[in-house]
Design an enzyme around this catalytic site. Sequence first.
Site, PDB file in Angstrom:
ATOM      1  N   CYS A  64      -2.724  -0.742   5.001  1.00  0.00           N
ATOM      2  CA  CYS A  64      -3.250  -1.079   3.679  1.00  0.00           C
ATOM      3  C   CYS A  64      -3.865  -2.479   3.591  1.00  0.00           C
ATOM      4  O   CYS A  64      -4.925  -2.727   4.157  1.00  0.00           O
ATOM      5  CB  CYS A  64      -2.144  -0.868   2.648  1.00  0.00           C
ATOM      6  N   GLU A  88       0.691   5.260   3.288  1.00  0.00           N
ATOM      7  CA  GLU A  88       1.709   4.244   3.018  1.00  0.00           C
ATOM      8  C   GLU A  88       2.656   4.756   1.927  1.00  0.00           C
ATOM      9  O   GLU A  88       2.227   5.391   0.983  1.00  0.00           O
ATOM     10  CB  GLU A  88       0.998   2.973   2.522  1.00  0.00           C
ATOM     11  N   LYS A 131       4.487  -3.953   8.448  1.00  0.00           N
ATOM     12  CA  LYS A 131       3.318  -4.535   7.756  1.00  0.00           C
ATOM     13  C   LYS A 131       3.403  -6.063   7.725  1.00  0.00           C
ATOM     14  O   LYS A 131       4.416  -6.620   7.285  1.00  0.00           O
ATOM     15  CB  LYS A 131       3.264  -3.967   6.341  1.00  0.00           C
TER      16      LYS A 131
HETATM   17  O1  LIG Z   1       4.595  -1.906  -3.018  1.00  0.00           O
HETATM   18  C1  LIG Z   1       4.733  -0.684  -2.947  1.00  0.00           C
HETATM   19  O2  LIG Z   1       5.372  -0.029  -3.766  1.00  0.00           O
HETATM   20  C2  LIG Z   1       4.082   0.045  -1.806  1.00  0.00           C
HETATM   21  N1  LIG Z   1       3.066  -0.769  -1.247  1.00  0.00           N
HETATM   22  C3  LIG Z   1       1.802  -0.756  -1.706  1.00  0.00           C
HETATM   23  O3  LIG Z   1       1.402   0.034  -2.509  1.00  0.00           O
HETATM   24  C4  LIG Z   1       0.937  -1.830  -1.174  1.00  0.00           C
HETATM   25  C5  LIG Z   1       1.481  -3.099  -1.762  1.00  0.00           C
HETATM   26  S1  LIG Z   1       1.534  -3.109  -3.546  1.00  0.00           S
HETATM   27  N2  LIG Z   1      -0.436  -1.667  -1.559  1.00  0.00           N
HETATM   28  C6  LIG Z   1      -1.415  -2.355  -0.987  1.00  0.00           C
HETATM   29  O4  LIG Z   1      -1.223  -3.097  -0.012  1.00  0.00           O
HETATM   30  C7  LIG Z   1      -2.775  -2.163  -1.630  1.00  0.00           C
HETATM   31  C8  LIG Z   1      -3.843  -3.072  -1.047  1.00  0.00           C
HETATM   32  C9  LIG Z   1      -5.082  -2.972  -1.842  1.00  0.00           C
HETATM   33  O5  LIG Z   1      -5.253  -2.153  -2.704  1.00  0.00           O
HETATM   34  C10 LIG Z   1      -6.183  -3.928  -1.533  1.00  0.00           C
HETATM   35  O6  LIG Z   1      -6.139  -4.649  -0.510  1.00  0.00           O
HETATM   36  O7  LIG Z   1      -7.142  -3.969  -2.330  1.00  0.00           O
END
Ligand SMILES: O=C(O)CNC(=O)[C@H](CS)NC(=O)CCC(=O)C(=O)O
Length: 290
Positions: free
Chosen positions: A167, A51, A125
Amino acid sequence: MTDTHKLNSSPRKVAAIQINSLTDIEHNLQQIETLLADAQQQGVRLALIPEMFATLDGKQYPAIAADDALYQRIAGWGKRFNLWLIAGAYPLPCPPDADGKRDPRVRSACLVFDDQGELQARYDKIHLFDVDVDDAQGSYRESDHFAPGDQPVVVDTPVGKVGLAICYDLRFPQLFMQLRAQGAEIISLPAAFTYTTGAAHWQPLLRARAIEQQCYVIAANQCGWHDDPGQPQRRQTWGHSQIIDPWGEVLSEASDQPGLVIATLEPQQQADIRQRMPVFQHQRLPPGVR
Ligand SMILES: O=C(O)CNC(=O)[C@H](CS)NC(=O)CCC(=O)C(=O)O
């Protein structure tokens, strides 16, 4: 094609690529290109990258979404490395709504390119990570930058039918039931799973999805510390990219460093598991409702 290439090659060899994305986009792309060259050497037919591989720096997302040269470079990897590429997730503009208006945020889009560089599928997503985590960053608000998608996607590839998830989607079993119902044999999960939640939940959830849906799971995570501007020791991801078989066995697993995990899929083994334990046909309840 050399003889060694033929020896190494299997029609169903797949890879998950693990990287540490920084704010320097070129650095990230070069990490991936090095590992894709390695995957090609080893005869990989389909590779998954994590991702937000281009950068985890939210301020750069709108510019990336508008950068056609960058998009073309990524699309070119399938042809250049002679494999199908699942480009984990990448910021792209929202499609216009019924009134022709666009949400000004981007979508987190998973792009599937074939070995000619043609786009074969796009999944946006669905579940956004608006969560408070007990780590140095503390608060994650993915919906500040991203608008959610709403369509589960399964794509036919030379290694099998791949259901696409990203994710945080991993925590929503209904999506995976839907992907199986749409024919998925393999689940692809690019991620930037946090260190804290990854240590607690990453592998048990991945194995659960493999066992429940009797699918292979290919999971490519980010790893290490990410250099958010001004706050270099704030965001850390868990690594441990892995490939799991439909019985739930981990076939190959990365550590917490950038690298490549490779496994060969065995459709006959999957067919046996599905035949001997037909959980899909044994379902008696509808998917949960809210
Ligand atoms: O937002 C951004 O910059 C890029 N996207 C991400 O890194 C995304 C959203 S913050 N990360 C996750 O979905 C982690 C999920 C996770 O760690 C869990 O379900 O425990």
